[in-house]
Design a protein around this motif. Sequence first.
Motif, PDB file in Angstrom:
ATOM      1  N   MET A  61     -10.893 -38.045  24.437  1.00 53.46           N
ATOM      2  CA  MET A  61     -11.086 -39.318  25.122  1.00 53.46           C
ATOM      3  C   MET A  61     -12.166 -40.197  24.487  1.00 53.46           C
ATOM      4  SD  MET A  61      -8.735 -39.009  27.240  1.00 53.46           S
ATOM      5  CE  MET A  61      -8.966 -40.567  28.091  1.00 53.46           C
ATOM      6  N   THR A  62     -12.861 -39.680  23.489  1.00 54.27           N
ATOM      7  CA  THR A  62     -13.921 -40.466  22.855  1.00 54.27           C
ATOM      8  C   THR A  62     -13.424 -41.786  22.273  1.00 54.27           C
ATOM      9  OG1 THR A  62     -15.331 -38.545  22.421  1.00 54.27           O
ATOM     10  CG2 THR A  62     -15.636 -40.456  21.001  1.00 54.27           C
ATOM     11  N   CYS A  65     -13.282 -34.027  25.987  1.00 50.29           N
ATOM     12  CA  CYS A  65     -14.194 -35.132  25.659  1.00 50.29           C
ATOM     13  C   CYS A  65     -13.877 -35.703  24.283  1.00 50.29           C
ATOM     14  CB  CYS A  65     -15.639 -34.642  25.715  1.00 50.29           C
ATOM     15  SG  CYS A  65     -16.229 -34.255  27.382  1.00 50.29           S
ATOM     16  N   ALA A  99     -13.500 -44.191  24.995  1.00 47.26           N
ATOM     17  CA  ALA A  99     -14.878 -44.534  25.334  1.00 47.26           C
ATOM     18  C   ALA A  99     -15.440 -45.554  24.355  1.00 47.26           C
ATOM     19  CB  ALA A  99     -15.747 -43.274  25.352  1.00 47.26           C
ATOM     20  N   TYR A 131     -13.836 -40.021  30.680  1.00 43.22           N
ATOM     21  CA  TYR A 131     -14.007 -38.602  30.341  1.00 43.22           C
ATOM     22  C   TYR A 131     -13.507 -37.693  31.466  1.00 43.22           C
ATOM     23  CZ  TYR A 131     -16.626 -39.474  26.062  1.00 43.22           C
ATOM     24  OH  TYR A 131     -16.982 -39.836  24.787  1.00 43.22           O
TER      25      TYR A 131
END
Length: 259
Positions: free
Chosen positions: A40-41, A37, A44, A171
């Motif tokens: 990949m933030t 996570c 995002a 995510y």
Amino acid sequence: MKRLKQMLETSYSIDAIFALRKTPILISMLFLIILGCMQMTPFAFLLISDDSYRWDERIWSLTETDQNKLVESLPNDCQIQNYQLTCSNRTDIDLSNEVKVIFNGDGNQVINGVIFNQDHLIFIESGRQYEVDYSYYEGLDFSNASYEDVFAPLASSIKPIFITSFVLGVYQTGILSVFIFTFVVATLSMLLKFGHTAFLSYKEVLNIIIYSATFPCVMALVVGILFNPGFTTLIYNIGTPLVAYFVYRRRVISYLVGN
């Protein structure tokens, strides 16, 4: 509590990474999900901007010719006031890639496009229809509207529809890729046992690879947010094996020799 402290220390301590090699695999998997996570933030965050929802640019690939045709074909008697479209006649504008912009029409047989009706707008993507209001179009007079006046508010309008699924998809993809990468690297790392009379178990090697990813993930998070999300995968894929190799050279070899 001690284990949690060691997990936090893996971002800067080789000794902490090595000490966690016997951690229960379920706990390590949960930690790996957190790392996935983190990686990949930045992607995002990128999805929060309206640019990600410019279907005209990113999906439909409308050309400059399409843009000029749209502006020249916009009706002169249509405007949006009090979140309502005032428009006396139907207007159909056909663009490339089966994209249509229609005023006072319906979505039947439209594959891709935008339909402006009295109290709502219909966005159509591959035959799927989504209705949105005119919150971002208030006060627009189509008689002197530019191409950006038509499609920039559309990106803001449809973002709430797609942002949740897009972010979750990012995510999920990140976590899956991190899991695959980690298991592949751990499996290849087992080749290092050749030449040793004793070696670590696969679980121990897997844990070392997982906790070696902490520092690269932190770096990927910072660099991705401040500079370019495209660097995050590169930082993770290069940094994780590199940190794990340092752990092997500094701690694993001395441990094996001592035993």
